[in-house]
Design a protein around this motif. Structure first.
Motif, PDB file in Angstrom:
ATOM      1  N   ASN A  14      12.489 -10.767 -16.496  1.00 56.61           N
ATOM      2  CA  ASN A  14      13.906 -10.923 -16.853  1.00 56.61           C
ATOM      3  C   ASN A  14      14.119 -10.792 -18.357  1.00 56.61           C
ATOM      4  O   ASN A  14      15.037 -10.106 -18.806  1.00 56.61           O
ATOM      5  CB  ASN A  14      14.405 -12.307 -16.418  1.00 56.61           C
ATOM      6  CG  ASN A  14      15.055 -12.227 -15.060  1.00 56.61           C
ATOM      7  OD1 ASN A  14      15.162 -11.143 -14.492  1.00 56.61           O
ATOM      8  ND2 ASN A  14      15.447 -13.368 -14.534  1.00 56.61           N
ATOM      9  N   ILE A  45      10.371 -14.687 -14.851  1.00 60.04           N
ATOM     10  CA  ILE A  45      11.084 -14.998 -16.096  1.00 60.04           C
ATOM     11  C   ILE A  45      10.748 -13.974 -17.166  1.00 60.04           C
ATOM     12  O   ILE A  45      11.603 -13.484 -17.889  1.00 60.04           O
ATOM     13  CB  ILE A  45      10.733 -16.422 -16.567  1.00 60.04           C
ATOM     14  CG1 ILE A  45      11.359 -17.424 -15.590  1.00 60.04           C
ATOM     15  CG2 ILE A  45      11.243 -16.680 -17.968  1.00 60.04           C
ATOM     16  CD1 ILE A  45      10.905 -18.817 -15.748  1.00 60.04           C
ATOM     17  N   VAL A 101      21.871  -1.272 -25.977  1.00 58.25           N
ATOM     18  CA  VAL A 101      23.260  -1.456 -26.437  1.00 58.25           C
ATOM     19  C   VAL A 101      23.338  -1.271 -27.943  1.00 58.25           C
ATOM     20  O   VAL A 101      24.239  -0.601 -28.460  1.00 58.25           O
ATOM     21  CB  VAL A 101      23.781  -2.848 -26.012  1.00 58.25           C
ATOM     22  CG1 VAL A 101      25.100  -3.160 -26.689  1.00 58.25           C
ATOM     23  CG2 VAL A 101      23.956  -2.898 -24.512  1.00 58.25           C
ATOM     24  N   PHE A 125      19.433  -5.116 -24.504  1.00 62.13           N
ATOM     25  CA  PHE A 125      19.969  -5.431 -25.827  1.00 62.13           C
ATOM     26  C   PHE A 125      19.684  -4.286 -26.804  1.00 62.13           C
ATOM     27  O   PHE A 125      20.569  -3.846 -27.549  1.00 62.13           O
ATOM     28  CB  PHE A 125      19.332  -6.737 -26.305  1.00 62.13           C
ATOM     29  CG  PHE A 125      20.051  -7.352 -27.470  1.00 62.13           C
ATOM     30  CD1 PHE A 125      21.411  -7.650 -27.378  1.00 62.13           C
ATOM     31  CD2 PHE A 125      19.383  -7.634 -28.640  1.00 62.13           C
ATOM     32  CE1 PHE A 125      22.071  -8.225 -28.446  1.00 62.13           C
ATOM     33  CE2 PHE A 125      20.045  -8.205 -29.709  1.00 62.13           C
ATOM     34  CZ  PHE A 125      21.391  -8.506 -29.613  1.00 62.13           C
ATOM     35  N   MET A 175      16.170  -7.957 -20.351  1.00 65.27           N
ATOM     36  CA  MET A 175      17.269  -8.332 -21.238  1.00 65.27           C
ATOM     37  C   MET A 175      17.067  -7.736 -22.627  1.00 65.27           C
ATOM     38  O   MET A 175      18.007  -7.234 -23.249  1.00 65.27           O
ATOM     39  CB  MET A 175      17.305  -9.861 -21.316  1.00 65.27           C
ATOM     40  CG  MET A 175      18.647 -10.451 -21.581  1.00 65.27           C
ATOM     41  SD  MET A 175      19.878  -9.971 -20.390  1.00 65.27           S
ATOM     42  CE  MET A 175      20.002 -11.445 -19.439  1.00 65.27           C
ATOM     43  N   ALA A 176      15.818  -7.789 -23.107  1.00 66.01           N
ATOM     44  CA  ALA A 176      15.510  -7.250 -24.435  1.00 66.01           C
ATOM     45  C   ALA A 176      15.741  -5.742 -24.478  1.00 66.01           C
ATOM     46  O   ALA A 176      16.310  -5.215 -25.441  1.00 66.01           O
ATOM     47  CB  ALA A 176      14.063  -7.578 -24.805  1.00 66.01           C
TER      48      ALA A 176
END
Lengths: 133, 147
Positions: free
Chosen positions: B6, B3, B17, B14, B10-11
Motif C-alpha cells: 500500500n 501495508i 502526480v 504521489f 501510494m508513493a
C-alpha cells in the motif's frame, strides 16, 4: 500497534497532501495569470492612449469638463474593442498645468492593480493609467 | 506485506502526480513566457510612440525658438538621443534600450510662406529581459507659422 489504522491514517495524510499541493498550485497559477492579464491590459490601454494623445492634449487645453469627458469617451471606446475588457476596472488620470482630471470605468472591486505613468511633452502632460481586477 | 504494498503504491502515485504537475508547470511557464514577450512588445510600441512624440515636441520647440533652417541633421540626431535618454531615465524599471537610431529631415516652404519641416525617425528598440526587438519608422511634419 494497529497497522490497519496506521495504513488508513497514512492514506488520509497522503490524500490531503495531494489535495493541498493541487490547491496551492492552482492558486499560484491563477494569481500569475491574473497579473499577466492585468499587465497586458495596462500596456494595451497605454498604447491606445498614445494613439489618441492629440485628442487628450486638445481636451486638456480646453477645460476640465471636456478633459473628463474625453477621458471617459476614450475608456468607453477602448472597452468596446473587446468583450473581455468589461471584466476589468480602468482608470485614467490626466495631469496638465497643475490640473488633475480623473475618469474611471468598470466596477471597483479591486484585488490587484497594475499602474504606469506616461510623462509626455517634456513633462508638461502626464497620463496615469491604472488597470485593476 | 499488505501495508508495504500500500505504502509503495501510494508513493508511486504521489511521484506520478508530482511529475505530472511538474510537466504541466513547464507547459504553463512556456505559455506565460510567450505572454510576457507579447507584453514586452506592447511596452516597446508605447515607448516608440512616446519617443516620436517627444521628438516632434522638441523639434517644434526648436523650430519656434530659432530659424527652422538652422536645424541640421546633427542637431536633430542630438535631440533624438537626448529624448531617448530622458525617457530611459524616466522608465528605469522597463529595461528598454535603443540599438539603432536614424533621423532624416527636409525643410521646405508652403504657399502661405510657412516653414514645413518633414522629419523621419527610425528607431530600433529592445526589451532586455525578453530579447524582443522592434524596428520602426515614423514620419512627422511640423509646420512653423510665418513671422
Amino acid at each position: 500497534m494497529n497497522y490497519e489504522l496506521l495504513d488508513f491514517l497514512a492514506s488520509i495524510l497522503m490524500a490531503s497532501l495531494l489535495i493541498a499541493c493541487r490547491f496551492a498550485g492552482s492558486i499560484a497559477v491563477q494569481e500569475r495569470a491574473l497579473q499577466l492579464s492585468l499587465e497586458s491590459e495596462l500596456w494595451s490601454l497605454s498604447n491606445f492612449v498614445m494613439c489618441n494623445v492629440s485628442r487628450l492634449y486638445e481636451a486638456a487645453r480646453a477645460d476640465e469638463r471636456s478633459a473628463k469627458e474625453t477621458l471617459k469617451t476614450l475608456l468607453e471606446e477602448y472597452v468596446r474593442g473587446s468583450d473581455e475588457r468589461s471584466q476589468f476596472y480602468y482608470e485614467l488620470t490626466l495631469v496638465f498645468e497643475h490640473r488633475i482630471v480623473k475618469a474611471s470605468l468598470g466596477r471597483r472591486r479591486i484585488a490587484t492593480t497594475s499602474t504606469c505613468e506616461l510623462r509626455l511633452l517634456n513633462g508638461s502632460l502626464t497620463i496615469r493609467v491604472v488597470v485593476g481586477a | 506485506m499488505n501495508i508495504r504494498a500500500n505504502a509503495l503504491l501510494m508513493a508511486v502515485l504521489f511521484a506520478l502526480v508530482l511529475s505530472a504537475q511538474g510537466l504541466a508547470k513547464e507547459e504553463l511557464d512556456f505559455v506565460y513566457r510567450l505572454q510576457e514577450q507579447r507584453i514586452a512588445i506592447k511596452k516597446l510600441e508605447v515607448t516608440f510612440k512616446r519617443i516620436t512624440l517627444e521628438c516632434a515636441y522638441a523639434i517644434c520647440e526648436m523650430a519656434l525658438e530659432r530659424d527652422g533652417d538652422a536645424m541640421t541633421r546633427e542637431t536633430l540626431l542630438n535631440c533624438l538621443e537626448k529624448t531617448v535618454l530622458l525617457l530611459s531615465k524616466d522608465l528605469p524599471d522597463q529595461k528598454i534600450r535603443m540599438f539603432y537610431s536614424n533621423i532624416g529631415v527636409s525643410t521646405s516652404a508652403n504657399i502661405e510662406g510657412e516653414l514645413v519641416i518633414d522629419v523621419t525617425i527610425a528607431l530600433g528598440l529592445e526589451e532586455i529581459d525578453y530579447h524582443v526587438r522592434m524596428l520602426r519608422t515614423a514620419a512627422i511634419t511640423v509646420t512653423v507659422p510665418a513671422c
